[in-house]
Design a protein around this motif. Structure first.
Motif, PDB file in Angstrom:
ATOM      1  N   SER A  42       0.824  -1.208   0.000  1.00 16.80           N
ATOM      2  CA  SER A  42       0.000   0.000   0.000  1.00 16.80           C
ATOM      3  C   SER A  42       0.859   1.260   0.000  1.00 16.80           C
ATOM      4  O   SER A  42       1.889   1.318   0.680  1.00 16.80           O
ATOM      5  CB  SER A  42      -0.896   0.035   1.243  1.00 16.80           C
ATOM      6  N   PHE A  43       0.399   2.232  -0.754  1.00 18.92           N
ATOM      7  CA  PHE A  43       1.038   3.544  -0.811  1.00 18.92           C
ATOM      8  C   PHE A  43      -0.049   4.589  -0.621  1.00 18.92           C
ATOM      9  O   PHE A  43      -1.094   4.525  -1.271  1.00 18.92           O
ATOM     10  CB  PHE A  43       1.733   3.756  -2.160  1.00 18.92           C
ATOM     11  N   GLN A  44       0.210   5.542   0.254  1.00 23.29           N
ATOM     12  CA  GLN A  44      -0.753   6.616   0.492  1.00 23.29           C
ATOM     13  C   GLN A  44      -0.098   7.943   0.148  1.00 23.29           C
ATOM     14  O   GLN A  44       1.078   8.160   0.445  1.00 23.29           O
ATOM     15  CB  GLN A  44      -1.206   6.615   1.949  1.00 23.29           C
ATOM     16  N   PHE A  45      -0.868   8.809  -0.487  1.00 25.36           N
ATOM     17  CA  PHE A  45      -0.348  10.121  -0.853  1.00 25.36           C
ATOM     18  C   PHE A  45      -1.499  11.109  -0.920  1.00 25.36           C
ATOM     19  O   PHE A  45      -2.653  10.734  -1.091  1.00 25.36           O
ATOM     20  CB  PHE A  45       0.405  10.069  -2.188  1.00 25.36           C
ATOM     21  N   GLU A  46      -1.149  12.374  -0.776  1.00 29.63           N
ATOM     22  CA  GLU A  46      -2.136  13.434  -0.902  1.00 29.63           C
ATOM     23  C   GLU A  46      -1.950  14.095  -2.255  1.00 29.63           C
ATOM     24  O   GLU A  46      -0.832  14.404  -2.667  1.00 29.63           O
ATOM     25  CB  GLU A  46      -1.958  14.471   0.211  1.00 29.63           C
ATOM     26  N   GLN A  47      -3.048  14.290  -2.963  1.00 32.91           N
ATOM     27  CA  GLN A  47      -3.007  14.933  -4.279  1.00 32.91           C
ATOM     28  C   GLN A  47      -4.076  16.017  -4.318  1.00 32.91           C
ATOM     29  O   GLN A  47      -5.259  15.710  -4.205  1.00 32.91           O
ATOM     30  CB  GLN A  47      -3.236  13.892  -5.381  1.00 32.91           C
ATOM     31  N   ASN A  81     -13.181  10.290  -2.674  1.00 32.80           N
ATOM     32  CA  ASN A  81     -14.644  10.262  -2.652  1.00 32.80           C
ATOM     33  C   ASN A  81     -15.194   8.858  -2.365  1.00 32.80           C
ATOM     34  O   ASN A  81     -16.394   8.633  -2.469  1.00 32.80           O
ATOM     35  CB  ASN A  81     -15.213  10.794  -3.965  1.00 32.80           C
ATOM     36  N   GLY A  82     -14.300   7.905  -2.036  1.00 37.18           N
ATOM     37  CA  GLY A  82     -14.733   6.557  -1.690  1.00 37.18           C
ATOM     38  C   GLY A  82     -14.789   5.599  -2.864  1.00 37.18           C
ATOM     39  O   GLY A  82     -14.987   4.404  -2.680  1.00 37.18           O
ATOM     40  N   LYS A 126     -10.392  14.005  -7.942  1.00 35.75           N
ATOM     41  CA  LYS A 126     -10.740  14.752  -6.730  1.00 35.75           C
ATOM     42  C   LYS A 126      -9.467  15.100  -5.975  1.00 35.75           C
ATOM     43  O   LYS A 126      -8.489  14.336  -6.001  1.00 35.75           O
ATOM     44  CB  LYS A 126     -11.626  13.914  -5.791  1.00 35.75           C
ATOM     45  N   ALA A 127      -9.476  16.216  -5.275  1.00 37.67           N
ATOM     46  CA  ALA A 127      -8.379  16.561  -4.377  1.00 37.67           C
ATOM     47  C   ALA A 127      -8.556  15.785  -3.081  1.00 37.67           C
ATOM     48  O   ALA A 127      -9.675  15.551  -2.635  1.00 37.67           O
ATOM     49  CB  ALA A 127      -8.376  18.059  -4.107  1.00 37.67           C
ATOM     50  N   GLY A 128      -7.438  15.366  -2.494  1.00 35.98           N
ATOM     51  CA  GLY A 128      -7.503  14.670  -1.212  1.00 35.98           C
ATOM     52  C   GLY A 128      -6.513  13.536  -1.109  1.00 35.98           C
ATOM     53  O   GLY A 128      -5.531  13.472  -1.857  1.00 35.98           O
TER      54      GLY A 128
END
Length: 165
Positions: A42-47, A81-82, A126-128
């Motif tokens: 898993s990789f998590q990032f904010e865009q 947004n899920g 989407k941003a987030g």
């Protein structure tokens, strides 16, 4: 002599890092030479940029113990947004003579595999916060169950590059 060598190494590090202007995100997860079919990377990032087009890549580092000429991956992109977008991907990992594809001078090769952006512009919807989950789905020919322990994979990475400079 030691100080001179240290300064040269430091200079090369800065030079190399500054040449990678397109990099937005680049991270790796290491394995001990095998990738279990139940191990999801898993990789998590904010865009927050939904205007600029991006390229996304799955990076695989493997060695000569890799027994197949291809690899199958299941990649999930979880959006803020899920919504989750799932792709089942196949990539070639070896040449017809059995030699590994990818870049590298030793028996470890790195393959930079297209994920998004190759078929046209990819913009984040989407941003987030986003999460990318990657799992291997390799099977032997004629076999229904997946390969339990995929040998020869040392690291799996995920990279995002801006198409603009």
């Amino acid at each position: 002599m030691l100080i001179r060598n240290s300064l040269i190494a430091l200079g090369l590090l800065f030079l190399t890092a500054s040449c990678d202007k397109k990099r937005v995100f680049d991270d790796y997860k290491a394995f001990n030479g095998t990738w279990n079919k139940d191990s999801i990377v898993s990789f998590q990032f904010e865009q927050n940029d939904t205007v600029t087009p991006y390229n996304m890549f799955v990076n695989i580092r493997n060695n000569n113990n890799y027994p197949f000429n291809n690899i199958f991956l299941i990649v999930n992109l979880e959006q803020p947004n899920g919504i989750t977008v799932t792709d089942t991907l196949e990539y070639m990992m070896a040449n017809p003579d059995g030699s590994l594809m990818g870049k590298g001078f030793s028996d470890v090769k790195e393959s930079k595999l297209w994920y998004k952006g190759f078929e046209g512009e990819y913009n984040f919807p989407k941003a987030g916060n986003y999460t990318v989950n990657i799992e291997q789905a390799v099977r032997k020919s004629g076999s229904i169950p997946g390969v339990e322990e995929l040998e020869g994979v040392t690291e799996v990475g995920f990279r995002i590059e801006s198409k603009e400079e």
